[in-house]
Every structure is written in C-alpha cells, then in structure tokens.
Design an enzyme around this catalytic site. Structure first.
Site, short mmCIF file in Angstrom:
data_model
loop_
_atom_site.label_atom_id
_atom_site.label_comp_id
_atom_site.label_asym_id
_atom_site.label_seq_id
_atom_site.Cartn_x
_atom_site.Cartn_y
_atom_site.Cartn_z
N HIS A 89 0.63 -1.09 0.16
CA HIS A 89 -0.11 0.43 -0.27
C HIS A 89 1.03 1.14 -0.02
O HIS A 89 -0.15 2.09 0.62
CB HIS A 89 -0.91 0.38 1.57
CG HIS A 89 -1.99 -1.20 0.82
ND1 HIS A 89 -2.56 -1.88 0.28
CD2 HIS A 89 -2.38 -1.96 2.56
CE1 HIS A 89 -3.15 -2.13 0.25
NE2 HIS A 89 -3.28 -2.64 1.93
N CYS A 90 2.38 0.66 0.11
CA CYS A 90 3.13 2.48 -0.37
C CYS A 90 3.94 2.43 -0.96
O CYS A 90 4.15 1.73 -1.93
CB CYS A 90 4.17 2.15 1.69
SG CYS A 90 5.35 3.74 1.63
#
Length: 311
Positions: A115-116
């Site tokens: 998700h980064c």
C-alpha cells in the site's frame, strides 16, 4: 511494547515462520541470510525526501500503521520500535531480489508493503519495498529490464500500482476483494490483469482464477523477475480480508505460482505481506515446506532466508 495488541497484525508472525522452519530442519541459524536495514540512501531510490521527513512525526506513523497510540510516543521510540523493523524487512526484500536473480528464487519472510508508494504510506505499509526491489534490479543488475508483480494479498496493491502507473517495463496482476480497503480507483488503471473477488470467495473458484490468470499473465509477457506478493489475509476468518480460503488452498496457491515461474525459468521473489491471524505463521511455513518437498525450491537455497529475513 505491546503495540501488537492495538492492531490486528500478528507482530510475531515473521519470527514464528523461521522457528517453524527450523523445527522442520529446513533451515538453521548459520544458513539464514540476515536482512540489512534499508538506509536513507536506499530509500531515496524510490521515496521522496518530503515523505521520509514526514515519518519523523509520530502522528504520521500512527496514521500509516493504524495504531493511534503511536501518535503519543516520542519519535525516537517510534523509529526504533516501529520503523526500524519495517526498514529491515524492506532491506530484506531488496536483498532477496538480487538473490532471486542469482539463484532462481528467494523468499523474504517479511515485506510486501504493497500500500506504500513513493510519497504516501498507509495500511501498515511505511516503505515501498516492492517498488524498491524492482527499481534496484532495473538500475543495478544487468539483464533485468522487465518485471511482473503477481499480487495475491486480499487487498488491492495500490502502492506499487501508483509507482509503476506509466512504466511499461512492469506488468501488474492483482487479485483482491473488490469491497475492501483501499478501493483506489486511480491506482487500478495500472493493473494489466485485474481479478476482483466477491465476499467469501472459496478455494475452488479462487484457485481456478489464480491458475488461469497467472498462466495468462506470464504467457502475455515473459519477465526477467516475478515479484510475488503472497498475502495470507485471504484465509477464512481473517478480520480484514473478507475471503474464505482454507490453509490448504493457500499452500496450493503458492504452489501454482512457483510452478508457473519455475517451469518458465523465471526468477521469483516472494514476500509474505498481509495475514492477520495467529495460525498464519504455521500456514506460511507449511507452504514453504511444500515448495521444498516438490523440488520448487532447493534445500541449499532454502537457507537464503531471513527474519526480517529471507528464506
């Protein structure tokens, strides 16, 4: 510090996987490649200075990790207890990328912070280890110019999708529960092979879709490296994943992906990503043992692992 009690993540998962593999005599202490903490110089290959500076604010880290009390801790504590372990896992993914190219496969028993992206963290993901591993290989390893990400975590991998949005060297396949976090419509534009699942999807349908689309993805483009995000939050009963895959289904899923890669002689790097139940560590260990028993990973190399490692 007890922070793990404030988040559904089993913070001891990675160490437990290594211990299970030691019990089964697959690995030993002197045969594990210990991950090195990613340095600022490493992180700058992908991350902006502005983003890394934000991590010096505890409330930002609290938001990213979804552990509100972290906001009240001095940042030096947050760096040491929260971010350093994540940087070490990130370093493990970078190292495992090179090992995979050299030896045909590698498993980081951590990482998978999908998700980064370069300038934004979230969903317990503070560093973009998948993007970093691929960019390191593109920039520093001769002969690696195409990569395929096979993301089978229950959640959409919006971080690497945003990072590789317009990069035609990277082919992204993503299979996820369509109804849960992050629901990032913009990032979905980067997915070349998108498989959106319904609540409660079970083994038979899931494995058929994984097999069909893994084969399709690798037939469409033969990459120089596969990064396999092997989240176990697809497990039935996971509080965040919303799917209903059995432990045996997870073991079979990993087998399908490794067979497809090994048959084509494409190096594969596996990261373990999400998985939020106490039994998750045993399932990951069982899957790695199954890969070994089937000859998809060799025993000598099985030890190229780490805790914040690789196996």
């Amino acid at each position: 510090m007890g922070l793990e009690k404030l988040h559904p993540f089993d913070a001891g998962k990675w160490g437990k996987v290594i211990n299970f593999l030691k019990e089964e005599k697959l690995i030993a202490d002197d045969l594990i490649v210990q991950a090195r903490e990613a340095t600022d110089e490493d992180l700058f290959v992908v991350h902006t200075r502005r983003y890394l500076n934000k991590l010096k604010w505890s409330f930002v880290v609290a938001t990213i990790t979804e552990i509100p009390p972290v906001a009240f801790l001095p940042n030096f504590v947050v760096q040491r207890k929260v971010l350093k372990p994540l940087r070490t896992q990130t370093g493990g993914t970078i190292m495992a990328g090179k090992l995979a190219v050299d030896r045909g496969w590698a498993i980081n028993v951590g990482g998978g912070f999908h998700h980064c992206s370069s300038d934004k963290g979230g969903g317990f993901c503070a560093y973009a280890d998948i993007t970093l591993a691929i960019k390191f290989l593109f920039e520093r390893v001769q002969g690696v110019s195409k990569a395929t990400i096979i993301d089978l975590d229950a959640h959409q991998g919006n971080g690497h999708e945003r990072d590789f949005m317009d990069d035609h060297r990277v082919y992204i396949m993503d299979v996820y529960n369509r109804y849960i976090y992050p629901g990032d419509g913009f990032a979905k534009r980067a997915i070349k092979r998108k498989v959106e699942l319904e609540w409660g999807t079970e083994d038979t349908e899931y494995l058929q879709k994984v097999h069909t689309h893994v084969e399709g993805a690798l037939n469409e483009l033969k990459p120089d490296i596969i990064v396999y995000n092997a989240g176990t939050d697809i497990l039935d009963g996971d509080p965040l994943g919303g799917l209903a895959i059995s432990p045996q289904g997870i073991v079979k899923r990993d087998e399908v992906v490794f067979k497809a890669a090994r048959r084509r002689r494409i190096p594969i790097l596996m990261v373990t990503s999400g998985g939020y139940q106490k039994r998750t560590a045993r399932i990951i260990a069982d899957s790695i043992l199954n890969l070994h028993n089937l000859g998809l990973i060799d025993k000598e190399l099985a030890t190229s692992g780490a805790v914040n490692p690789k196996v």
